[in-house]
Design a protein around this motif. Structure first.
Motif, PDB file in Angstrom:
ATOM      1  N   ILE B   4       0.847  -1.205   0.000  1.00 39.55           N
ATOM      2  CA  ILE B   4       0.000   0.000   0.000  1.00 39.55           C
ATOM      3  C   ILE B   4       0.881   1.254   0.000  1.00 39.55           C
ATOM      4  O   ILE B   4       0.601   2.220  -0.699  1.00 39.55           O
ATOM      5  N   GLY B   5       1.957   1.200   0.769  1.00 40.96           N
ATOM      6  CA  GLY B   5       2.886   2.331   0.811  1.00 40.96           C
ATOM      7  C   GLY B   5       3.499   2.594  -0.557  1.00 40.96           C
ATOM      8  O   GLY B   5       3.601   3.740  -0.999  1.00 40.96           O
ATOM      9  N   ARG B   6       3.890   1.515  -1.245  1.00 43.18           N
ATOM     10  CA  ARG B   6       4.480   1.662  -2.591  1.00 43.18           C
ATOM     11  C   ARG B   6       3.453   2.235  -3.554  1.00 43.18           C
ATOM     12  O   ARG B   6       3.745   3.108  -4.367  1.00 43.18           O
ATOM     13  N   SER B   7       2.230   1.711  -3.426  1.00 44.92           N
ATOM     14  CA  SER B   7       1.153   2.170  -4.304  1.00 44.92           C
ATOM     15  C   SER B   7       0.891   3.661  -4.071  1.00 44.92           C
ATOM     16  O   SER B   7       0.739   4.437  -5.018  1.00 44.92           O
ATOM     17  N   PHE B   8       0.867   4.068  -2.817  1.00 44.28           N
ATOM     18  CA  PHE B   8       0.628   5.467  -2.472  1.00 44.28           C
ATOM     19  C   PHE B   8       1.758   6.350  -3.018  1.00 44.28           C
ATOM     20  O   PHE B   8       1.526   7.441  -3.537  1.00 44.28           O
ATOM     21  N   PHE B 187      -5.114   1.468 -11.539  1.00 38.52           N
ATOM     22  CA  PHE B 187      -5.810   2.109 -10.429  1.00 38.52           C
ATOM     23  C   PHE B 187      -5.011   3.308  -9.908  1.00 38.52           C
ATOM     24  O   PHE B 187      -5.569   4.375  -9.654  1.00 38.52           O
ATOM     25  N   GLU B 188      -3.702   3.125  -9.786  1.00 41.96           N
ATOM     26  CA  GLU B 188      -2.863   4.211  -9.275  1.00 41.96           C
ATOM     27  C   GLU B 188      -2.870   5.388 -10.240  1.00 41.96           C
ATOM     28  O   GLU B 188      -3.006   6.548  -9.838  1.00 41.96           O
TER      29      GLU B 188
END
Lengths: 244, 336
Positions: B4-8, B187-188
């Motif tokens: 999730i951190g990487r995605s953010f 999505f990102e």
């Protein structure tokens, strides 16, 4: 003995009734510079797109160290596309920062700026870069995550001779680093200078494969251009012609 | 770092890059702020006189309407009782009439001179029994009524073109293909586009809203936070609609056509410039499937009638529905 990094078997790609790639079989060894040579429409870029994992083959397979392409394949390869636009109004610095953020362990930006000589135009709008500067930036973006395999799709097309030579130097440095390079080109001299192994394509099929020296010697011709002409009836572009 | 951190981190990088692109494009940034201000001021000048030159009577669906309705110089609009009395309290109409069981019920606004004249005429011309009702409420200027429309229209253009057209441009230029070759997910990428454009749209709307209100002092009697919530949901609904349009389109020309096909009906039928009261029922029904209609009806209810959250829940629910469907379609169908 060198390790095979990519192996291709029975590779085909069709678009409606057009067959772009028609049953290719070959292997690429780790650390070599593999060149796909051929005129426009030969299937070079389509083959490259399937090796990059950007296109699904219609039939056949591309294997990485003998297995299917892993889910994180995109983090192991760096791609310099033939024609890539960047976001308007962003500078090379912004672009490097953006692309670095996509990866967990990117190469430090200072190192990339130094390696690809971006300093002089680091804060210039990317739309105002010259062809050579732009290609160096695109190559830096492709290398930002320190990939194992680098794909270069006609990296010097449209560049002036000086910029072309500059880019050859950069590519030679990448080779010296031990990376596997896969490139397509129209230019005979480029193929001879940079590639360890060549595959000549026409109409989606392999005409010949081997080292540049092997191909010339086996065919008993003076250069690749003559060989290519005898195979396809078409000539490649000689760098000297471009210079002139 | 977690997934999730990487995605953010990736989403944030694309969000910042898109904002930089927008902010440095001074022409389009400026135009987004200047255009709606110019329109508000132009309309304020053009419609600075009395709201209407002729009498307006609103009729509630009934037969055998009073003769007065047919008089020269009288414009008649038919609608339901709730809307009619609403219009009367804002002095958008001068008289409301309804015929029930052979007697004529009528309502006037006690603050309206035109209403008093029409009432007099009605009593002289009507032979059937009359029953009087009265409302009050100050007249609203056209600019009071049209400001939400202009803000909404600007939001619509900014959202639909700012996302839809830009994504198609990215695709046509090969930039999306370049991004596909990175770990960035659909999505990102799409979320970053939505958030970036939402920030732009809300900032521009806030600046225009505050700036024009300081000078024109138009009517705003409701909750500013509720209005902000409407802008947030409306912006999201239209941005996701823009993404859904752009998710597979490859040509800028085709995207132009699609975006025009979506914006033009909203411009005409969502009540940007004029009320649809009195228009055919099918037009009013069609207007309810347009997100801008819900933005404007909710915004006007808050700004002009001090509506609360409960009064506009249905509009917000429809906008949430548009967001969910738009985003789901975009993610499902998106092509790099």
């Amino acid at each position: 003995m060198s390790e095979v990094i990519l192996s291709v078997a029975g590779l085909e790609k069709s678009y409606d009734d057009v067959i772009a790639v028609d049953g290719l079989d070959f292997e690429i060894e780790k650390g070599e510079c593999f060149g796909l040579l051929g005129p426009n429409g030969a299937g070079k870029s389509t083959t490259l797109a399937m090796l990059e994992g950007m296109e699904e083959p219609t039939a056949g397979s591309v294997r990485y160290y003998g297995a299917s392409l892993p889910s994180d394949y995109q983090t192991r390869v760096g791609i310099q596309f033939q024609a890539t636009a960047l976001q308007d109004f962003l500078t090379p610095f912004d672009n490097l920062k953006l692309f670095s953020s996509f990866y967990d362990d990117p190469i430090p930006m200072d190192q990339l700026i130094e390696q690809f000589r971006l300093k002089d135009f680091l804060h210039r709008d990317s739309r105002r870069l010259s062809g050579g500067q732009r290609q160096r930036l695109l190559l830096a973006l492709a290398l930002v995550h320190n990939p194992e395999i680098v794909f270069l799709d006609e990296p010097t097309t449209g560049l002036d001779p000086r910029s072309r030579r500059d880019l050859w130097d950069v590519v030679s440095d990448l080779k010296a680093d031990g990376r596997t390079l896969i490139l397509t080109t129209h230019y005979m001299e480029e193929a001879e200078v940079l590639c360890d192994e060549l595959m000549i394509l026409s109409h989606g099929k392999t005409l010949l494969q081997g080292t540049p020296e092997q191909l010339i010697t086996d065919a008993g011709v003076s250069d690749l251009d003559t060989l290519f002409l005898s195979l396809t009836g078409e000539t490649l572009v000689k760098t000297q012609e471009v210079i002139e | 770092m977690s997934a999730i951190g990487r995605s953010f981190r990736r989403m944030k990088a694309v969000f910042i890059a898109r904002n930089l692109e927008y902010l440095r494009d001074r022409a389009s940034f400026g135009w987004n702020l200047v255009f709606p201000v110019l329109i508000v001021f132009a309309l304020a000048v053009v419609f600075s006189g009395p709201p209407r030159a002729l009498f307006t009577i609103t009729t509630i669906s009934s037969d055998d309407l009073p003769e007065l309705v047919e008089f020269p110089g009288v414009e008649a609009i038919e609608t339901d009782r709730l809307k009619a009395l609403d219009r009367l309290s804002r002095q958008q109409t001068d008289l409301v009439v309804e015929v029930v069981d052979g007697s004529v019920n009528y309502w006037v606004n006690g603050n309206s001179a035109s209403g008093a004249i029409l009432e007099l005429l009605l009593t002289y011309t009507e032979t059937r029994p009359l029953k009087r009702g009265e409302t009050d409420g100050d007249a609203i200027r056209y600019v009071d009524w049209v400001v939400p429309g202009i803000l909404g229209m600007n939001m619509m253009y900014s959202a639909l073109w700012g996302v839809g057209y830009v994504v198609v441009r990215y695709r046509q230029s090969g930039y999306l293909r370049r991004l596909k070759a990175t770990p960035l997910t659909k999505f990102e990428f799409l979320s970053a586009q939505v958030l970036s454009r939402l920030l732009v749209t809300l900032t521009a709307s806030t600046i225009v809203f505050v700036g024009t209100n300081l000078i024109l002092d138009y009517k705003m009697v409701g909750s500013i936070w509720l209005l902000f919530l409407i802008a947030l949901m409306g912006g999201l609904a239209m941005i996701t609609l823009g993404l859904a349009i752009a998710c597979r389109t490859e040509s800028k020309e085709f995207a132009d056509g699609l975006l025009n096909a979506v914006t033009f009906p909203m411009l005409l039928l969502s009540g940007v410039w004029f009320s649809l009261d009195g228009s055919p029922e099918w037009v009013q029904m069609f207007a309810q499937v347009l997100p801008l209609t819900h933005v404007l009806e909710a915004a006007r209810a808050v700004m002009l009638d001090n509506a609360g959250f409960a009064d506009i829940t249905i509009h917000l629910a429809v906008l949430v529905g548009f967001c969910i469907v738009g985003m789901a379609l975009s993610i499902k169908l998106f092509k790099w």
